[in-house]
Scaffold this motif. Sequence first.
Motif, PDB file in Angstrom:
ATOM      1  N   ALA A   9      11.137  16.621 -43.085  1.00  0.00           N
ATOM      2  CA  ALA A   9      10.455  17.526 -44.015  1.00  0.00           C
ATOM      3  C   ALA A   9       9.342  18.223 -43.257  1.00  0.00           C
ATOM      4  N   THR A  10       9.343  19.533 -43.293  1.00  0.00           N
ATOM      5  CA  THR A  10       8.390  20.286 -42.487  1.00  0.00           C
ATOM      6  C   THR A  10       7.956  21.556 -43.203  1.00  0.00           C
ATOM      7  N   THR A  11       6.777  22.010 -42.888  1.00  0.00           N
ATOM      8  CA  THR A  11       6.383  23.351 -43.291  1.00  0.00           C
ATOM      9  C   THR A  11       7.110  24.355 -42.395  1.00  0.00           C
ATOM     10  N   HIS A  12       7.184  25.603 -42.851  1.00  0.00           N
ATOM     11  CA  HIS A  12       7.851  26.617 -42.023  1.00  0.00           C
ATOM     12  C   HIS A  12       6.910  27.814 -41.852  1.00  0.00           C
ATOM     13  N   HIS A  13       6.249  27.845 -40.733  1.00  0.00           N
ATOM     14  CA  HIS A  13       5.305  28.920 -40.448  1.00  0.00           C
ATOM     15  C   HIS A  13       6.033  30.024 -39.689  1.00  0.00           C
ATOM     16  N   PRO A  14       6.227  31.204 -40.290  1.00  0.00           N
ATOM     17  CA  PRO A  14       7.046  32.227 -39.633  1.00  0.00           C
ATOM     18  C   PRO A  14       6.451  32.785 -38.350  1.00  0.00           C
ATOM     19  N   PHE A  15       5.140  32.576 -38.118  1.00  0.00           N
ATOM     20  CA  PHE A  15       4.512  33.124 -36.914  1.00  0.00           C
ATOM     21  C   PHE A  15       4.555  32.167 -35.727  1.00  0.00           C
ATOM     22  N   PHE A  16       5.152  30.966 -35.897  1.00  0.00           N
ATOM     23  CA  PHE A  16       5.118  30.000 -34.794  1.00  0.00           C
ATOM     24  C   PHE A  16       5.714  30.568 -33.512  1.00  0.00           C
ATOM     25  N   TYR A  17       6.918  31.105 -33.596  1.00  0.00           N
ATOM     26  CA  TYR A  17       7.604  31.577 -32.395  1.00  0.00           C
ATOM     27  C   TYR A  17       6.832  32.719 -31.743  1.00  0.00           C
ATOM     28  N   LYS A  18       6.338  33.632 -32.551  1.00  0.00           N
ATOM     29  CA  LYS A  18       5.575  34.755 -32.010  1.00  0.00           C
ATOM     30  C   LYS A  18       4.266  34.283 -31.394  1.00  0.00           C
ATOM     31  N   ALA A  19       3.611  33.336 -32.057  1.00  0.00           N
ATOM     32  CA  ALA A  19       2.301  32.868 -31.593  1.00  0.00           C
ATOM     33  C   ALA A  19       2.375  32.068 -30.314  1.00  0.00           C
ATOM     34  N   THR A  20       3.496  31.357 -30.096  1.00  0.00           N
ATOM     35  CA  THR A  20       3.576  30.453 -28.946  1.00  0.00           C
ATOM     36  C   THR A  20       4.486  30.935 -27.831  1.00  0.00           C
ATOM     37  N   GLU A  21       5.433  31.824 -28.140  1.00  0.00           N
ATOM     38  CA  GLU A  21       6.403  32.250 -27.131  1.00  0.00           C
ATOM     39  C   GLU A  21       6.324  33.745 -26.798  1.00  0.00           C
ATOM     40  N   LEU A  22       6.038  34.569 -27.778  1.00  0.00           N
ATOM     41  CA  LEU A  22       6.093  36.016 -27.563  1.00  0.00           C
ATOM     42  C   LEU A  22       4.740  36.632 -27.230  1.00  0.00           C
ATOM     43  N   THR A  23       3.686  35.909 -27.494  1.00  0.00           N
ATOM     44  CA  THR A  23       2.337  36.419 -27.226  1.00  0.00           C
ATOM     45  C   THR A  23       1.865  35.934 -25.863  1.00  0.00           C
ATOM     46  N   PRO A  24       1.335  36.814 -25.005  1.00  0.00           N
ATOM     47  CA  PRO A  24       0.812  36.372 -23.706  1.00  0.00           C
ATOM     48  C   PRO A  24      -0.240  35.277 -23.875  1.00  0.00           C
ATOM     49  N   THR A  25      -0.264  34.360 -22.935  1.00  0.00           N
ATOM     50  CA  THR A  25      -1.144  33.193 -23.049  1.00  0.00           C
ATOM     51  C   THR A  25      -2.590  33.590 -23.298  1.00  0.00           C
ATOM     52  N   ALA A  26      -3.074  34.591 -22.623  1.00  0.00           N
ATOM     53  CA  ALA A  26      -4.478  34.994 -22.765  1.00  0.00           C
ATOM     54  C   ALA A  26      -4.796  35.549 -24.146  1.00  0.00           C
ATOM     55  N   GLU A  27      -3.772  35.956 -24.883  1.00  0.00           N
ATOM     56  CA  GLU A  27      -3.981  36.550 -26.203  1.00  0.00           C
ATOM     57  C   GLU A  27      -3.610  35.605 -27.344  1.00  0.00           C
ATOM     58  N   GLN A  28      -3.196  34.386 -27.027  1.00  0.00           N
ATOM     59  CA  GLN A  28      -2.761  33.468 -28.071  1.00  0.00           C
ATOM     60  C   GLN A  28      -3.939  32.910 -28.871  1.00  0.00           C
ATOM     61  N   ILE A  29      -3.644  32.473 -30.091  1.00  0.00           N
ATOM     62  CA  ILE A  29      -4.666  31.841 -30.916  1.00  0.00           C
ATOM     63  C   ILE A  29      -5.093  30.533 -30.258  1.00  0.00           C
ATOM     64  N   PRO A  30      -6.302  30.048 -30.536  1.00  0.00           N
ATOM     65  CA  PRO A  30      -6.790  28.844 -29.858  1.00  0.00           C
ATOM     66  C   PRO A  30      -5.910  27.614 -30.052  1.00  0.00           C
ATOM     67  N   GLN A  31      -5.205  27.544 -31.167  1.00  0.00           N
ATOM     68  CA  GLN A  31      -4.376  26.353 -31.446  1.00  0.00           C
ATOM     69  C   GLN A  31      -2.979  26.442 -30.862  1.00  0.00           C
ATOM     70  N   ALA A  32      -2.638  27.527 -30.158  1.00  0.00           N
ATOM     71  CA  ALA A  32      -1.248  27.753 -29.768  1.00  0.00           C
ATOM     72  C   ALA A  32      -0.679  26.624 -28.910  1.00  0.00           C
ATOM     73  N   ALA A  33      -1.405  26.187 -27.905  1.00  0.00           N
ATOM     74  CA  ALA A  33      -0.879  25.151 -27.010  1.00  0.00           C
ATOM     75  C   ALA A  33      -0.688  23.837 -27.752  1.00  0.00           C
ATOM     76  N   GLU A  34      -1.655  23.476 -28.582  1.00  0.00           N
ATOM     77  CA  GLU A  34      -1.532  22.242 -29.361  1.00  0.00           C
ATOM     78  C   GLU A  34      -0.378  22.343 -30.356  1.00  0.00           C
ATOM     79  N   TRP A  35      -0.257  23.496 -30.974  1.00  0.00           N
ATOM     80  CA  TRP A  35       0.817  23.727 -31.943  1.00  0.00           C
ATOM     81  C   TRP A  35       2.177  23.547 -31.275  1.00  0.00           C
ATOM     82  N   LYS A  36       2.356  24.162 -30.118  1.00  0.00           N
ATOM     83  CA  LYS A  36       3.624  24.049 -29.407  1.00  0.00           C
ATOM     84  C   LYS A  36       3.912  22.607 -29.007  1.00  0.00           C
TER      85      LYS A  36
END
Length: 287
Positions: A9-36
Motif C-alpha cells: 500500500a503506497t501513496t502515488h506522487h506523480p512528481f516522483f519521477y520528474k523530481a528524482t530522475e528528470l531534474t538536474p541534481t543541482a535543481e532538485q528539491i532538498p528531499q530528492a535524494a532521500e526520496w529516491k
Amino acid sequence: MAKLSAVLATTHHPFFYKATELTPTAEQIPQAAEWKAKVEAYRETLTAAEPDILVMVGADHFHQFFADNYPTFLIGKQPRYDATFYNEEREFGIPKYVLEGDEDLSGFMFKGLLDRGFDFSISHELKIDHSIICPIITTRPAADLPVVPIYTNIFAPPLPSPKRFWDLGRAIREIIDEYPTDKTIAAVGSGHLSLELGGPRQFGETGPDPVFDRNAIDWLSHGDIDSILQNVTFESMSGAGNATHGFMDLILMMGIAGRIEAAYVDELDLFHTREMYMTWYPEGDPR
C-alpha cells in the motif's frame, strides 16, 4: 492454489519521477535524494516476494470516467494496457507504458467478485493512469509482469463507504487464495493520506492534516480496521483535506492483507503531503 506473497500500500506522487530522475541534481528539491533512496528500499520488498502477477488497485483521475458515469468498482480484462495520458506526460514527465494483462485472472476475479455481491463493471479498453503507473515506476520499473487492474471510485460522490473498501479487500483475498494456479501473486495499491488539491491547504509545509496521517499510518500498520471504522468517515476525510478520500484504497489493501502487522513501514514528509510505503507478507517475510 495461488500464493499471495505480498501486499503493498503506497501513496502515488506523480512528481516522483520528474523530481528524482528528470531534474538536474543541482535543481532538485532538498528531499530528492532521500526520496529516491526510500523508494529504492521499498522496491526491494516487492522484489523479495518474487511475484508472477500483480493485482494493481488505483483510481481513474477523470481521464476516462467522469462524474456523470463513474463506475463504483471496475476491473480490466484485456491482453495489454496502454498508459500514460498526455497531461501526465506533459505535467509530470511520466513516460508511456504498455503493461501486459492476465485475462484469465481478470475473468476469475470478476466472476468471484460478482458471486460475493460486488457489482463490478468490466472494461476491455481500459487505459491506465498514474494511480497505477506511479507504483509501477516505484516498485517494478521494468514493468515486466502481467497485471490485473482494479479501479475504485474515490472521487465522484456518492462514494462507497470505508467498510465497503475493507470488505472488497477481503473478497479479493479470498479469490486470490482460491485461484487455481501455482503462480505467485502480489497486490499493489495506491491512494492518499491527507491531501488537498486546489484548496487553501495545498502548499503547506506538511500535508494538510498531520494528525490524520499519523493515525492512519498507525492503524494501517497494525491491521486495525476497528479503529479505522470508528474514526474514518466521509466528514473526517473531507476535514483532513479535499482529496483524502483516496485513503479508502489503502483500507482496501489492508483488507487484502488482513488483520496482520505490516512487515515494512516507511514515510517521507514533503512540503505538501506525506508519502507512505507499507508492505504486508501474508505467507511470512521472505527477506
